[in-house]
Design a protein around this motif. Structure first.
Motif, short mmCIF file in Angstrom:
data_model
loop_
_atom_site.label_atom_id
_atom_site.label_comp_id
_atom_site.label_asym_id
_atom_site.label_seq_id
_atom_site.Cartn_x
_atom_site.Cartn_y
_atom_site.Cartn_z
N GLU A 3 1.03 -0.95 -0.03
CA GLU A 3 -0.21 -0.24 0.02
C GLU A 3 1.28 1.44 -0.46
O GLU A 3 0.21 2.23 0.74
N VAL A 4 1.54 1.07 -0.61
CA VAL A 4 2.97 2.57 -1.91
C VAL A 4 1.53 4.05 -1.30
O VAL A 4 1.19 3.70 -2.51
N ALA A 5 2.30 4.83 -0.66
CA ALA A 5 1.01 6.01 -0.70
C ALA A 5 2.07 6.72 -2.08
O ALA A 5 0.91 7.77 -2.87
N SER A 6 2.86 7.12 -1.84
CA SER A 6 4.01 7.96 -3.39
C SER A 6 5.37 7.17 -3.75
O SER A 6 5.91 6.16 -2.66
N ALA A 7 5.67 7.15 -4.71
CA ALA A 7 6.78 6.32 -5.22
C ALA A 7 7.68 7.71 -5.77
O ALA A 7 7.65 8.28 -7.04
N ALA A 8 8.74 7.94 -5.66
CA ALA A 8 9.40 8.96 -6.74
C ALA A 8 11.32 8.59 -6.61
O ALA A 8 11.54 7.39 -5.95
N HIS A 9 11.59 9.23 -7.51
CA HIS A 9 13.28 8.70 -8.13
C HIS A 9 14.05 10.35 -8.10
O HIS A 9 13.37 11.24 -8.38
N LEU A 10 14.92 10.98 -7.23
CA LEU A 10 15.87 12.08 -7.76
C LEU A 10 17.54 10.73 -7.83
O LEU A 10 17.75 10.49 -7.08
N PRO A 11 17.82 11.31 -9.09
CA PRO A 11 19.21 11.34 -9.38
C PRO A 11 20.02 11.79 -9.16
O PRO A 11 19.64 13.12 -8.12
N GLU A 12 21.24 11.70 -8.89
CA GLU A 12 22.05 12.20 -8.04
C GLU A 12 22.49 13.02 -8.53
O GLU A 12 22.68 14.35 -7.60
N SER A 13 22.53 13.82 -9.66
CA SER A 13 22.39 15.79 -9.36
C SER A 13 21.16 16.02 -8.95
O SER A 13 20.85 17.57 -8.86
#
Length: 401
Positions: free
Chosen positions: A212-222
């Motif tokens: 039940e994941v509410a949000s998913a995001a990805h922030l690259p190294e930069s």
């Protein structure tokens, strides 16, 4: 510029009636936190709703709140938090990204621009939580739609028609939203060092799990070093948010961590720090740098987003990070907005919507800000505009037609 500043719905009605009678275009504005999005309205007059404020109904037990359209969202959120409730769709605050102060957005503007936050895939956007409106059409006629209850089937829902209309159809005077209990606990599982392709796979696994994941995001190294005052500086961060009762959130966190074990180094961010992290993602804070470097907001299939960005990097200097499991991509162009390239590649990699959120005024004057519609949708939009605002007096040209 003449500014009409109504303090009551009746005064708003009179202002629109004057504009309709004189066939004089007017800009509709609250505190102007999103004024820099879209084309500049070629008007000498404005209807400023910043004084049309106040919560007119709040029934916590019924999960309903009504307010005048110019009421700051910040005030509404503070009231809700005092009752352990929230606007579940957590609307973005565009102010800092566009060079303004935070906390200036209005509740009417939330609906007019159909705002959403990182929970978008799970709970929807403003249009999915609106229950009713009072408004004034460009004809100078007051009307209402919906009501103050969660279940309302009184006919065609004009409330949802206002979502994303950017003030081009009617002047909102009152809005009623569904509110929800605030989660007791929030925690974020952080996967460090994944590539954008690996992150897309991990987010897909997580969203398809029983966690039940509410949000998913990805922030690259930069990008990852630009949130939480640099607390995540270093390798890229893939973020999975879990909410709910404490024991449930802890249990799901452990299950999700086990499911993704071996894919990356894992970390945990809890409580207020997790909430702050997702607010910064919501508000695109990594790119709120005080510059006018072009910013694109791109919505497209999550599985294709990173591929589109990789292709764009072959043609232009661009920085990017991902929300909505990768379905929402924020692009910061280092120079030219590359309008043709962005729209071409979005279409090539599955289609979607690309909005030029920030750009120099000279660019805004000539570029297509909003995603071009198909001929059929354009015709429908024009017919809708003709029905609500036949003289074209409300925010003319804001959306390019």
């Amino acid at each position: 510029m003449t500014s009409f500043t109504p303090t009551t719905p009746e005064e708003a009605l009179e202002a629109v009636r004057w504009a309709a009678a004189e066939e004089t275009p007017v800009e509709i504005v609250g505190h102007g936190s999103k004024r820099a999005i879209g084309h500049l309205a070629p008007t000498e007059h404005e209807i400023n709703l910043s004084k049309l404020t106040g919560v007119t109904l709040y029934e916590p037990e019924e999960l309903v709140l009504s307010a005048r359209a110019g009421t700051p969202v910040q005030e509404i959120e503070a009231l809700l938090v005092s009752h352990n409730q929230e606007l579940q769709f957590e609307p973005i605050d565009y102010g800092p990204l566009l060079g303004g102060p935070e906390g200036r957005g209005t509740i009417g503007g939330v609906l007019a621009s159909n705002l959403a936050g990182p929970r978008r895939l799970k709970v929807g956007a403003a249009r999915d939580h609106i229950l009713g409106i009072h408004a004034v059409s460009g004809r100078g006629e007051a009307f209402k739609s919906g009501g103050r209850v969660v279940k309302n089937v009184t006919g065609y829902d004009l409330s949802k028609a206002m979502a994303g209309s950017w003030g081009t159809l009617a002047v909102l005077t009152d809005v009623t939203f569904k509110v929800m209990p605030r989660p007791e606990t929030e925690t974020t599982l952080v996967l460090r060092g994944l590539t954008e392709e690996q992150a897309a796979e991990a987010m897909s696994i997580a969203m398809g799990s029983s966690g039940e994941v509410a949000s998913a995001a990805h922030l690259p190294e930069s990008v990852t070093g630009r949130v939480l005052d640099g607390a995540l500086r270093g390798r890229g961060s893939t973020l999975l948010r879990l909410e709910g009762f404490g024991p449930s959130a802890d249990y799901r966190f452990e299950r999700l961590a086990a499911l993704l074990d071996g894919k990356a180094v894992q970390e945990r961010v809890d409580g207020d720090q997790s909430r702050a992290l997702w607010r910064e993602i919501r508000d695109c804070r990594p790119y709120a740098d005080g510059s006018q470097r072009p910013i694109w907001r791109v919505s497209m299939p999550p599985s294709k987003g990173h591929r589109m960005v990789m292709a764009l990097r072959m043609e232009a200097a661009v920085d990017a990070f991902y929300d909505w499991q990768g379905g929402l991509i924020w692009l910061r162009m280092e120079g030219d907005p590359e309008v043709e390239a962005v729209r071409r590649l979005v279409a090539q990699y599955g289609g979607g919507h690309a909005t030029l959120v920030r750009a120099h005024p000279s660019v805004r004057a000539s570029a297509q800000i909003f995603q071009p519609q198909s001929p059929a949708l354009t015709a429908l939009s024009v017919r809708l505009k003709d029905q609500f605002d036949p003289k074209g007096i409300l925010n003319p040209g804001r959306m390019g037609f």
